[in-house]
Design a protein around this motif. Sequence first.
Motif, PDB file in Angstrom:
ATOM      1  N   GLU A 122      21.732  -6.787  37.140  1.00 30.02           N
ATOM      2  CA  GLU A 122      21.325  -5.609  36.222  1.00 30.02           C
ATOM      3  C   GLU A 122      21.526  -4.182  36.868  1.00 30.02           C
ATOM      4  OE1 GLU A 122      17.989  -4.632  32.729  1.00 30.02           O
ATOM      5  OE2 GLU A 122      17.879  -6.354  34.021  1.00 30.02           O
ATOM      6  N   GLY A 128      18.948 -11.529  38.615  1.00 29.36           N
ATOM      7  CA  GLY A 128      18.888 -10.736  37.569  1.00 29.36           C
ATOM      8  C   GLY A 128      18.690  -9.193  37.901  1.00 29.36           C
ATOM      9  N   ARG A 129      17.849  -9.110  38.718  1.00 30.73           N
ATOM     10  CA  ARG A 129      17.476  -7.557  39.121  1.00 30.73           C
ATOM     11  C   ARG A 129      18.899  -6.890  39.828  1.00 30.73           C
ATOM     12  NH1 ARG A 129      12.675  -5.863  42.802  1.00 30.73           N
ATOM     13  NH2 ARG A 129      13.619  -7.364  44.295  1.00 30.73           N
ATOM     14  N   CYS A 151      13.888 -12.174  30.285  1.00 35.90           N
ATOM     15  CA  CYS A 151      14.187 -13.317  30.450  1.00 35.90           C
ATOM     16  C   CYS A 151      13.117 -14.247  31.316  1.00 35.90           C
ATOM     17  CB  CYS A 151      15.598 -13.307  31.341  1.00 35.90           C
ATOM     18  SG  CYS A 151      17.072 -12.868  30.472  1.00 35.90           S
ATOM     19  N   ILE A 195      10.833  -4.466  37.717  1.00 37.11           N
ATOM     20  CA  ILE A 195      11.769  -5.346  37.387  1.00 37.11           C
ATOM     21  C   ILE A 195      12.694  -4.774  36.123  1.00 37.11           C
ATOM     22  CG2 ILE A 195      12.267  -7.773  36.249  1.00 37.11           C
ATOM     23  CD1 ILE A 195       9.478  -8.440  37.447  1.00 37.11           C
ATOM     24  N   LEU A 246      16.397 -16.023  38.505  1.00 37.98           N
ATOM     25  CA  LEU A 246      16.466 -14.670  37.647  1.00 37.98           C
ATOM     26  C   LEU A 246      15.652 -13.514  38.336  1.00 37.98           C
ATOM     27  CD1 LEU A 246      15.281 -16.543  34.266  1.00 37.98           C
ATOM     28  CD2 LEU A 246      17.355 -15.327  34.637  1.00 37.98           C
ATOM     29  N   TYR A 247      14.834 -13.591  38.892  1.00 44.87           N
ATOM     30  CA  TYR A 247      14.078 -12.385  39.589  1.00 44.87           C
ATOM     31  C   TYR A 247      15.030 -11.686  40.611  1.00 44.87           C
ATOM     32  CZ  TYR A 247      10.905  -9.357  42.163  1.00 44.87           C
ATOM     33  OH  TYR A 247      10.250  -8.248  42.739  1.00 44.87           O
ATOM     34  N   THR A 294      16.207  -8.553  32.914  1.00 43.39           N
ATOM     35  CA  THR A 294      15.370  -9.501  33.816  1.00 43.39           C
ATOM     36  C   THR A 294      14.117  -9.881  33.437  1.00 43.39           C
ATOM     37  OG1 THR A 294      17.140  -8.730  35.430  1.00 43.39           O
ATOM     38  CG2 THR A 294      15.282 -10.001  36.062  1.00 43.39           C
TER      39      THR A 294
END
Length: 374
Positions: free
Chosen positions: A86, A82-83, A14, A7, A78-79, A11
Amino acid sequence: MPPRINIPPVTRICLIVLLVQSVLSAAIRYRQWTANSEIVIPYLNLIPQLSLVYPWTFLTTTLVESNIFTLSIAGFTLYHGGRYLERAWSGRELAKFLLIVSLVPNALVFATTIFFFALTRNEGWTLMTIAGTIPIQISFLVAFSQLVPAHTVTLFRGILSLRVPRFPLLYIGLVTLLCLTPMLTAASFLLAIYGLIVSWTYLRFYKPVFPDLDASQPAHLRGDASETFAFAQFFPGPVRPLASSISDQVFNVLVAMRLCTPFSAADVSAARGDHHHHNFAQRGVPGSARAEAERRRALALKALDQRLHAATANAAARASNAPPPPAVVPPIPSATGPTVQSQPQAGAQKTMTVQGGGEMLGETSYNPDGDDHK
């Protein structure tokens, strides 16, 4: 040994903050729970009447969920989102994006509740809790609409097929329905609306363009001037002209207020990929070189399949047209000694016959100009 989950740092931070703050909020609610009162946490959540002395709540309230259902959705969003972002943008750009789409929508909802309180004198507006990851979730959908506008997602085994730019509006419809239930409040609907507007405005006019390695691109480019990321693209075809007209009027107001800068002709040409500006990467799809590489890879795979099919057919044809092997003449028995048996030659080669399957290994296609009405 189980595989390690990789991760990226922003991320990961967060996700940790979301889990810690949500668990802390649940613990406080559990300890203070009574049947006759509604518990508010003004130092963790943004509550217009109570949180002015806690200014950090304008940011922390975004990563607080009040129930396990919304917490699960927030963690999943988010997982995965976000990954992806990012790695596509860098951790610094994602952190800046999350800061903007969290802080600005919360402040706008705060101002809106104060406005409605001034109109109605209903104190419920100022005691409404403004919290949750809704602005982050819809901003991720907007970002995906910019990155992969031509991709189509098929749901329910092909029953429903939607292009990525349709998901933000679909998400707002889902939030609107949930606001009619006790699960969400009117603040969630406002967060979804403002999250869509703020994230699109930032990506459209302000976000620095990440340079493509396969294209010569100036470092000072900002925003996205392409038609594929116009605000009207979020709406179905019949509504698109009306949405385009309204967005143009709002844009003119923002330009007059000097909050937005109009795109130059070079920006528009670069976004369209005109041949006069072939040295610029298409700004309509950040990382457009990746899309071009995907298209070229699809064509290369197709050509490779055709060559393999032709090679297989030729090998089969050569095998079928090869002359028959020479007849083996039995040895003449010797009158004075044993029979001499013929041995295979050491240099003889065996021929392998390949049967032609008649089918290519597979075909990959990339269609950036799909149906806009999906």
